[in-house]
Design a protein around this motif. Structure first.
Motif, PDB file in Angstrom:
ATOM      1  N   SER A   1       0.849  -1.192   0.000  1.00 50.04           N
ATOM      2  CA  SER A   1       0.000   0.000   0.000  1.00 50.04           C
ATOM      3  C   SER A   1       0.886   1.244   0.000  1.00 50.04           C
ATOM      4  N   GLY A   2       0.262   2.395  -0.125  1.00 49.15           N
ATOM      5  CA  GLY A   2       1.004   3.646  -0.124  1.00 49.15           C
ATOM      6  C   GLY A   2       1.837   3.825   1.128  1.00 49.15           C
TER       7      GLY A   2
ATOM      8  N   GLY B   1       4.427  -6.025   0.820  1.00 49.94           N
ATOM      9  CA  GLY B   1       3.171  -6.257   0.133  1.00 49.94           C
ATOM     10  C   GLY B   1       2.788  -7.718   0.029  1.00 49.94           C
ATOM     11  N   VAL B   2       3.517  -8.599   0.710  1.00 51.18           N
ATOM     12  CA  VAL B   2       3.233 -10.034   0.650  1.00 51.18           C
ATOM     13  C   VAL B   2       3.086 -10.574   2.064  1.00 51.18           C
ATOM     14  N   LYS B   3       2.047 -11.361   2.275  1.00 49.95           N
ATOM     15  CA  LYS B   3       1.833 -12.048   3.554  1.00 49.95           C
ATOM     16  C   LYS B   3       1.600 -13.511   3.240  1.00 49.95           C
TER      17      LYS B   3
ATOM     18  N   ASP C   1      -1.296 -13.644   0.457  1.00 49.80           N
ATOM     19  CA  ASP C   1      -2.022 -12.401   0.209  1.00 49.80           C
ATOM     20  C   ASP C   1      -1.017 -11.402  -0.345  1.00 49.80           C
ATOM     21  N   LEU C   2      -1.335 -10.820  -1.507  1.00 51.55           N
ATOM     22  CA  LEU C   2      -0.450  -9.842  -2.132  1.00 51.55           C
ATOM     23  C   LEU C   2      -1.193  -8.535  -2.315  1.00 51.55           C
ATOM     24  N   GLU C   3      -0.486  -7.446  -2.109  1.00 53.86           N
ATOM     25  CA  GLU C   3      -1.030  -6.118  -2.356  1.00 53.86           C
ATOM     26  C   GLU C   3      -0.141  -5.469  -3.409  1.00 53.86           C
ATOM     27  N   ILE C   4      -0.754  -5.107  -4.553  1.00 56.36           N
ATOM     28  CA  ILE C   4       0.034  -4.597  -5.665  1.00 56.36           C
ATOM     29  C   ILE C   4      -0.478  -3.240  -6.143  1.00 56.36           C
TER      30      ILE C   4
ATOM     31  N   ALA D   1      -4.840  -7.942  -3.829  1.00 49.72           N
ATOM     32  CA  ALA D   1      -5.539  -6.677  -3.617  1.00 49.72           C
ATOM     33  C   ALA D   1      -4.788  -5.604  -4.402  1.00 49.72           C
ATOM     34  N   VAL D   2      -5.494  -4.958  -5.322  1.00 50.99           N
ATOM     35  CA  VAL D   2      -4.894  -3.859  -6.079  1.00 50.99           C
ATOM     36  C   VAL D   2      -5.187  -2.589  -5.295  1.00 50.99           C
ATOM     37  N   SER D   3      -4.144  -1.999  -4.720  1.00 56.94           N
ATOM     38  CA  SER D   3      -4.334  -0.854  -3.825  1.00 56.94           C
ATOM     39  C   SER D   3      -4.180   0.492  -4.522  1.00 56.94           C
ATOM     40  N   ASP D   4      -3.604   0.497  -5.727  1.00 57.39           N
ATOM     41  CA  ASP D   4      -3.396   1.778  -6.405  1.00 57.39           C
ATOM     42  C   ASP D   4      -3.077   1.515  -7.869  1.00 57.39           C
TER      43      ASP D   4
END
Length: 163
Positions: free
Chosen positions: A67-68, A89-91, A102-105, A142-145
């Motif tokens: 995330s930001g 960004g990875v759990k 879980d990835l946040e990209i 999860a696409v955060s931005d």
């Protein structure tokens, strides 16, 4: 002729036994099986997170991970020697034979998000399963931005100079 007590006992590891041809031979079973099966291998969550992070970053259309806020902290951490984190960004949750991720990209503007997500899943699953032998049961993204072409790059910011 009487039988010796050794012949009345069941064979035990290391004991002499008589083969069908009457010769004595030593049992060769030691240690309980092939060397590759003796012992247990455990893989830390952080190892899987690093593998997944590297694999996700290799996908075209992924601009950054996290995330930001995590990218801001990560940019500061990256300036410290040895502080760069590929697992940002990875759990991962790792069990004995399976893992879930879980990835946040952050994606680049103009890419098809569903295609990028599919490619990330495929690349992450292939890399983690190949390198760890764990079964990846799910990869949640999860696409955060979205990174716009005219935006400054948070991760590439240069330090401001005071003159």
């Amino acid at each position: 002729m009487t039988e010796s007590p050794q012949q009345n006992r069941p064979d035990s590891p290391g004991a002499a036994s008589r083969g069908d041809d009457g010769r004595q031979n030593q049992l060769t079973k030691r240690g309980g099986g092939p060397p590759a099966t003796r012992g247990r291998t455990t893989i830390a969550d952080g190892v899987v997170e690093k593998i997944a992070g590297m694999a996700a970053r290799d996908v075209v259309g992924v601009h950054a991970m996290g995330s930001g806020l995590s990218r801001t902290f990560g940019a500061v951490r990256d300036r410290v020697p040895g502080g760069k984190s590929v697992s940002r960004g990875v759990k991962a949750e790792v069990g004995e034979s399976q893992t879930a991720l879980d990835l946040e990209i952050v994606v680049d503007y103009g890419v098809a998000i569903s295609e990028v997500a599919r490619d990330v899943r495929e690349n992450v699953i292939a890399a983690v399963e190949r390198m760890t032998g764990l079964e990846v049961v799910e990869v949640n993204i999860a696409v955060s931005d979205v990174k716009l072409p005219d935006e400054d790059d948070d991760e590439g910011e240069s330090e401001t100079r005071v003159q």
